[in-house]
Design an enzyme around this catalytic site. Structure first.
Site, PDB file in Angstrom:
ATOM      1  N   THR A 159       0.803  -1.226   0.000  1.00  0.00           N
ATOM      2  CA  THR A 159       0.000   0.000   0.000  1.00  0.00           C
ATOM      3  C   THR A 159       0.828   1.265   0.000  1.00  0.00           C
ATOM      4  O   THR A 159       2.047   1.227  -0.096  1.00  0.00           O
ATOM      5  CB  THR A 159      -0.947  -0.014   1.217  1.00  0.00           C
ATOM      6  OG1 THR A 159      -1.790   1.119   1.137  1.00  0.00           O
ATOM      7  CG2 THR A 159      -0.162   0.052   2.498  1.00  0.00           C
ATOM      8  N   GLY A 190      -7.240  -9.765   1.267  1.00  0.00           N
ATOM      9  CA  GLY A 190      -7.897 -11.027   1.602  1.00  0.00           C
ATOM     10  C   GLY A 190      -7.706 -11.377   3.066  1.00  0.00           C
ATOM     11  O   GLY A 190      -6.612 -11.183   3.609  1.00  0.00           O
ATOM     12  N   GLN A 344     -18.458 -28.896 -31.320  1.00  0.00           N
ATOM     13  CA  GLN A 344     -18.315 -29.097 -29.870  1.00  0.00           C
ATOM     14  C   GLN A 344     -16.871 -29.519 -29.542  1.00  0.00           C
ATOM     15  O   GLN A 344     -16.301 -29.063 -28.556  1.00  0.00           O
ATOM     16  CB  GLN A 344     -19.324 -30.167 -29.413  1.00  0.00           C
ATOM     17  CG  GLN A 344     -19.524 -30.256 -27.910  1.00  0.00           C
ATOM     18  CD  GLN A 344     -20.498 -29.209 -27.386  1.00  0.00           C
ATOM     19  OE1 GLN A 344     -20.923 -28.317 -28.112  1.00  0.00           O
ATOM     20  NE2 GLN A 344     -20.849 -29.304 -26.124  1.00  0.00           N
ATOM     21  N   GLN A 345     -16.296 -30.356 -30.370  1.00  0.00           N
ATOM     22  CA  GLN A 345     -14.918 -30.801 -30.134  1.00  0.00           C
ATOM     23  C   GLN A 345     -13.954 -29.609 -30.158  1.00  0.00           C
ATOM     24  O   GLN A 345     -13.087 -29.482 -29.294  1.00  0.00           O
ATOM     25  CB  GLN A 345     -14.501 -31.807 -31.222  1.00  0.00           C
ATOM     26  CG  GLN A 345     -15.257 -33.122 -31.158  1.00  0.00           C
ATOM     27  CD  GLN A 345     -15.140 -33.926 -32.443  1.00  0.00           C
ATOM     28  OE1 GLN A 345     -14.237 -33.697 -33.247  1.00  0.00           O
ATOM     29  NE2 GLN A 345     -16.047 -34.867 -32.656  1.00  0.00           N
ATOM     30  N   ARG A 347     -14.607 -26.548 -29.675  1.00  0.00           N
ATOM     31  CA  ARG A 347     -14.835 -25.595 -28.590  1.00  0.00           C
ATOM     32  C   ARG A 347     -14.159 -26.072 -27.312  1.00  0.00           C
ATOM     33  O   ARG A 347     -13.679 -25.253 -26.523  1.00  0.00           O
ATOM     34  CB  ARG A 347     -16.340 -25.435 -28.325  1.00  0.00           C
ATOM     35  CG  ARG A 347     -17.083 -24.737 -29.432  1.00  0.00           C
ATOM     36  CD  ARG A 347     -18.582 -24.873 -29.270  1.00  0.00           C
ATOM     37  NE  ARG A 347     -19.110 -23.937 -28.283  1.00  0.00           N
ATOM     38  CZ  ARG A 347     -20.400 -23.818 -27.999  1.00  0.00           C
ATOM     39  NH1 ARG A 347     -21.293 -24.572 -28.615  1.00  0.00           N
ATOM     40  NH2 ARG A 347     -20.804 -22.939 -27.104  1.00  0.00           N
ATOM     41  N   GLU A 443      -2.892  -9.771  -7.351  1.00  0.00           N
ATOM     42  CA  GLU A 443      -1.432  -9.924  -7.534  1.00  0.00           C
ATOM     43  C   GLU A 443      -0.968  -9.266  -8.825  1.00  0.00           C
ATOM     44  O   GLU A 443       0.037  -9.661  -9.406  1.00  0.00           O
ATOM     45  CB  GLU A 443      -1.025 -11.403  -7.517  1.00  0.00           C
ATOM     46  CG  GLU A 443      -1.123 -12.063  -6.171  1.00  0.00           C
ATOM     47  CD  GLU A 443       0.017 -11.666  -5.225  1.00  0.00           C
ATOM     48  OE1 GLU A 443      -0.299 -11.351  -4.075  1.00  0.00           O
ATOM     49  OE2 GLU A 443       1.185 -11.637  -5.648  1.00  0.00           O
TER      50      GLU A 443
END
Lengths: 692, 692
Positions: A159, A190, A344-345, A347, A443
């Site tokens: 900070t 966090g 589909q394959q 993708r 990060e």
């Protein structure tokens, strides 16, 4: 050769449950058990199984499908679960040193259960632990047992606060930590929102009669561990609801002249004597900087590994769904599994390959980091150690963006590829996407971090151009650049799809691409400077079109290179070579294909054929990998309890599982509690029109 | 020329609140008021203002920042709000016919407040209303007033159910609606979960002694409006929590031999006589199909418009944030707004241009649809009407994918560009992303829909190749294809960035690209068929690499073309020409640049310069549009109350707004209610190890 699994290991690698997925599973050309043993090893498989079994047996970890958990309740639950993880003590400190890869494995197992749990645990124990370990000294080691018994619950912040010596310093030996205003308050830390009792605070260090020494870390107590009330002078609060990871309490803090003892300074990089004099063990600023950069990497490497987890889970869900969901077909009567469609394959399967390649990379980069941290702990102040810190920093800074974006895009593709069912909260793809999202931001924003990597590469080119220096780095990730003039003369020579189905083709192209982008970036940067831009402006003006693709291509090359070497080792069992080779080639070529415009632009590609061959190779590999996809999923999918997705269950009984889960939700068939609102007070059209 | 705004209009177009954004606003080269009047017109501005003001004044619409609404509560609230919208009766049926664009404007205003509200209202009133209107006949019009008074609350489903004649039909004149099994149950129907009393059910129509006549729509009562309990034979329930749009109750239904009167059949396309004979007014199957395709488009056109709303809101939030958030700078002391970084500009501004271009396209396509529906209502059975239906279907089928994906990617970019603050739920970017997401899925999966568009284009090329037929369509979107042989001979000739800053450059390139992809797809398809693939296989094998980019490029071209024509009309006020031209050029070139690999591959681009010029033109336009970005945001951003994002407020007082909102949340500074868990029962490390 990996020895065959003994009878006693049936429990370690249990057979699939029988079901609609059998047909797909039978098509694979290899034994998934052999692949599991080769990839993970028996000890690691046992370690993961121990963790998953413990969670499954423990009621504190019971899943609550469809529950509308309040923020407060979810945070409490996550806190209690984090505490329980310490009680299980899955990984002793001795084991950690013996098998360092168990550290990311533990985090990955927790992340598979719930990202919030993994991050809370990670921030408290490992990030804080490693901050103390790598930035502190003997006097700070007393914090380590306190972390594990949760006497001190920790968070970590960077900070704009100030740490001023408290005049007269030699008498009171205190620093005063102070945030000048609201804008300097640190958001987003966090664990700070509700639980942290201590914070590692980075503040600008001022000592008597001296200028500012830049950011240094201090341990500051922020809450009373008995009451969880804030310490005097500390305003600390919770950020509120986020898009995801809501089990984790992110907070903000402002410090009003908070006094901390001199010993609170984590003093490995620099210390202040009782008399108030600043001292640093590093004479060479460049070395000190290199070492401190390495310290930044551990968070990024952990995120890389969490992003991979999210991608793995999403792939498991979407591929099992795609193998069981049938839609349309060659005739009215015959419906085929959606996984049979090339669309589909294409993708999904490149992301399956990405999950494997990035998983391997995340492990190997973690081991590099372990080497660096061991050097740090042993007080290694060699030039090599500093160079290692810089190289790991460059790799980690680009690998977090690459992995978090790949996961983000992959999860979104999975969500869409599962249609409406992917949009149902219980199927978990939304949670995965939302929990993965901050990986792009914390990060260091992905785009900002990529500049670290491009700067690293530019920093190596300058001495080469000016003084003929060699490209050499401890991990050899840049060594190939030494041959850049001859690499830039190369062209793409592959003319058939069959010759293209190998990651070696992509490796050669990537090497050309990195050399090309590095040269272009360097020239563009110099041209900007010559035309009067400041260094700051010049770098900003080059980043979008040059620095960013340079950093990404360099990292992709490194991932491809490491995975290529891994799957072509002599110790790979012969029966696994084909499938691993295809995964490596698919990831490499698919990833490369997104740079096709640059390959053409720079002249590496020419003519229609080059682009076609690349495209067709990716399509062909998708179709080949499809045949092995279910066993490949078996390796990356955790048990059903952990995966927690009705459409992704291992049995593949799609409708049974889905209907079961839908009907189990509360009030599903009940009429709305507010039904009388419906039948009484019918709206009178336009009755409020006069109010407009 | 648009007349200047009179004094009385200060309330219609109020000045900006003064604040940190003033400097940015002062840089614009044009008057945002003039642009508002040109783009929207005074009547429309007034209409939108009326809606927003009503919502702001009404406590039922009060925002509840940080509230953790339960699913049940949110659905109740959304239902009550939907009812209230009818009471306001913002848009009378007469106004609707007079100013059809007010229909999407109303939906957009509601969508800006909350997607769930817009979709609930849309499904109930417009989708159902238009189904009755376009598929039903005189006898169904009695439903219309019931919709508005909510005596009947509606949903709309397309499914695998069966509608069998009830033997002997002539006696009872009933159909029997029946779902054969669980897999045939219809999931996901909007409004069905908790509120619908009637459903439009598409079921396969069987009549006595005859074969199946395919899907036909029926109105079926599913709940008793007095009690909201299901009708006998109907199992209806709620899907549970979704990733977004949780104010909307999506449901599922199964029908167990439910009897409905003959008149329930919405009989415009086909009817069954009292005696049980099937009759259709359409003799030509192709015409009937064309007309019914047009009917499918209204949902897709509405989604297009909702996706644009989501993109607009996200842009408003991210750009205001970027103009006020300062980070780093040329010196330690001077921090600059993040919008000043070329990286931030290139991440965001192309999406701002996309919001403008797609907004214009969505309005123009809506007007095309109105023309089509008027034809339908007037009983137009001409070939032109059927062709119009097919063309609109092809445009709508690709525009929903383009807009929903652009919004999805744009919102994600905004989320990331706002860093951690974008990840805070209260800033709304997460809600926008989650609420936009189903736009990629419902009314047809995006990838599946694109096949409709590529099939349409392929269907026009075949007669041309075989019989020399012309490319002609009612809206002229395909007419340019007539010149495809000469277009394919063209090359990219622009050699300087200055010559490239115009959407005309992109238009020419797009025309080449569509011709190239159409030819390639056609050849690939024929090659597949020659090598023995069935039609089904051949189309699937071509879709990934050919059909999909063809459909997208064709639609992008249409969007670019319409926006280009719009901003180059003679009636554009001279002071607005520059800014509108830049928006048009930025969207067109940025969008085109994603096809750079194909432009090289097919030979339209050659050499390093082509790609560089395109890239540099996009960068230059980003920087130009940046200077106007705040006034451009002013036009698309609703009032702060509706936008509902602390980091996106019009004042630009970023930290004040954010801190205010954070501190206003409940329990922000309170310790956790479960604090005693922290201080008592400290974990004993490894105490559970024996359980492993």
């Amino acid at each position: 050769m990996v020895p065959p699994v003994e009878g006693g290991d049936a429990a370690l690698l249990p057979e699939f449950p029988r079901g609609p997925l059998d047909a797909y599973r039978a098509r694979a050309s290899f034994s998934w058990k052999e692949l599991a043993l080769f990839t993970e090893g028996e000890d690691m498989l046992r370690f993961k199984k121990t963790i998953f079994s413990a969670l499954e047996k423990d009621p504190l970890f019971a899943r609550s499908p469809g529950a509308d958990l309040s923020l407060e309740k979810y945070r409490e639950l996550n806190f209690l679960r984090c505490k329980r993880i310490f009680e299980y003590d899955f990984l002793s400190v001795e084991d950690m040193f013996k098998s360092p890869l168990k550290v990311p494995a533990l985090i990955q197992c927790l992340g598979m259960y719930d990202s919030s749990l993994a991050v809370k645990y990670l921030l408290h124990s490992l990030v804080f632990g490693s901050a103390v370990y790598s930035s502190g000294s003997e006097r700070h080691l007393t914090y380590i047992p306190k972390i594990f018994s949760m006497e001190a619950y920790l968070c970590h912040t960077r900070t704009e606060m100030f740490a001023n010596y408290n005049q007269p310093f030699s008498l009171v030996q205190e620093f005063i930590i102070h945030s000048p205003d609201f804008e300097a308050a640190k958001f987003w830390v966090g664990n700070m929102g509700k639980t942290a009792t201590h914070a590692v605070v980075f503040a600008k260090l001022h000592v008597p009669g001296d200028q500012c020494h830049g950011l240094h870390p201090f341990i500051v107590q922020i809450r009373d561990p008995k009451t969880l009330l804030p310490m005097p002078g500390v305003m600390v609060g919770d950020m509120g609801k986020k898009l995801g990871q809501n089990g984790l309490d992110n907070g903000f803090a402002m410090f009003h002249k908070v006094r901390v003892p001199r010993q609170s300074l984590l003093n490995r990089m620099g210390d202040v004597t009782p008399e108030g004099t600043y001292v640093s063990p590093f004479k060479d600023v460049r070395q000190r900087f290199g070492v401190s950069l390495g310290g930044l990497s551990s968070g990024r490497v952990s995120i890389l590994s969490l992003a991979v987890v999210n991608l793995k889970l999403a792939m498991a869900i979407a591929l099992r769904f795609s193998a069981t969901r049938r839609q349309f077909g060659p005739t009215e009567e015959e419906e085929i599994a959606v996984l049979e469609y090339p669309m589909q394959q294409c993708r999904l399967l490149p992301y399956l390959a990405a999950a494997y390649a990035l998983d391997h990379f995340s492990k190997s980069l973690f081991l590099d980091l372990v080497e660096f941290q061991r050097g740090l702990a042993s007080g290694d102040r060699s030039a090599r150690q500093a160079e290692l810190g810089r190289e790991i920093h460059a790799l980690a800074s680009a690998s977090k963006p690459l992995a978090s974006w790949t996961a983000q895009q992959g999860i979104q593709e999975c969500r869409e590829a599962c249609g409406g069912h992917g949009y149902l909260a219980m199927n978990r793809l939304g949670v995965l996407r939302d929990d993965n999202d901050p990986n792009c931001t914390y990060e260091g924003d992905n785009n900002v971090l990529l500049q670290q990597t491009s700067n690293y590469l530019l920093g190596l080119l300058a001495p080469r151009v000016q003084d003929g220096a060699c490209f050499r780095s401890p991990l050899k990730s840049v060594d190939f650049l030494d041959a850049y003039p001859s690499i830039l003369d190369q062209k793409f020579e592959v003319s058939s799809v069959a010759d293209c189905l190998d990651s070696a083709v992509a490796l050669a192209a990537y090497k050309w691409l990195v050399c090309y982008l590095l040269r272009e970036t360097y020239q563009k940067l110099n041209q900007e400077k010559r035309s009067g831009s400041s260094d700051f402006e010049a770098r900003n003006n080059c980043q979008v079109s040059h620095g960013r693709p340079l950093a990404l291509a360099f990292l992709e090359l490194t991932v491809v290179q490491r995975f290529h070497e891994h799957v072509h080792q002599p110790c790979v069992p012969p029966s696994l070579r084909a499938v691993l080779g295809r995964l490596s080639a698919l990831y490499a070529l698919w990833s490369l294909s997104r740079h096709a415009a640059l390959l053409y632009r720079g002249g590496y590609f020419s003519g229609e054929q080059a682009g076609e061959v690349l495209e067709n190779a990716v399509l062909a590999l998708c179709s080949q990998v499809k045949r092995c996809s279910l066993p490949l999923v078996r390796l990356i999918a955790p048990p059903d309890f952990v995966l927690d997705s009705p459409i992704g269950r291992a049995t593949g009984e799609l409708y049974k599982n889905l209907w079961g889960a839908v009907l189990q939700e509360s009030k599903v068939l009940e009429r709305a509690s507010w039904w009388p609102e419906f039948s009484v007070n019918k709206p009178v059209i336009g009755s409020l029109k006069s109010k407009l």
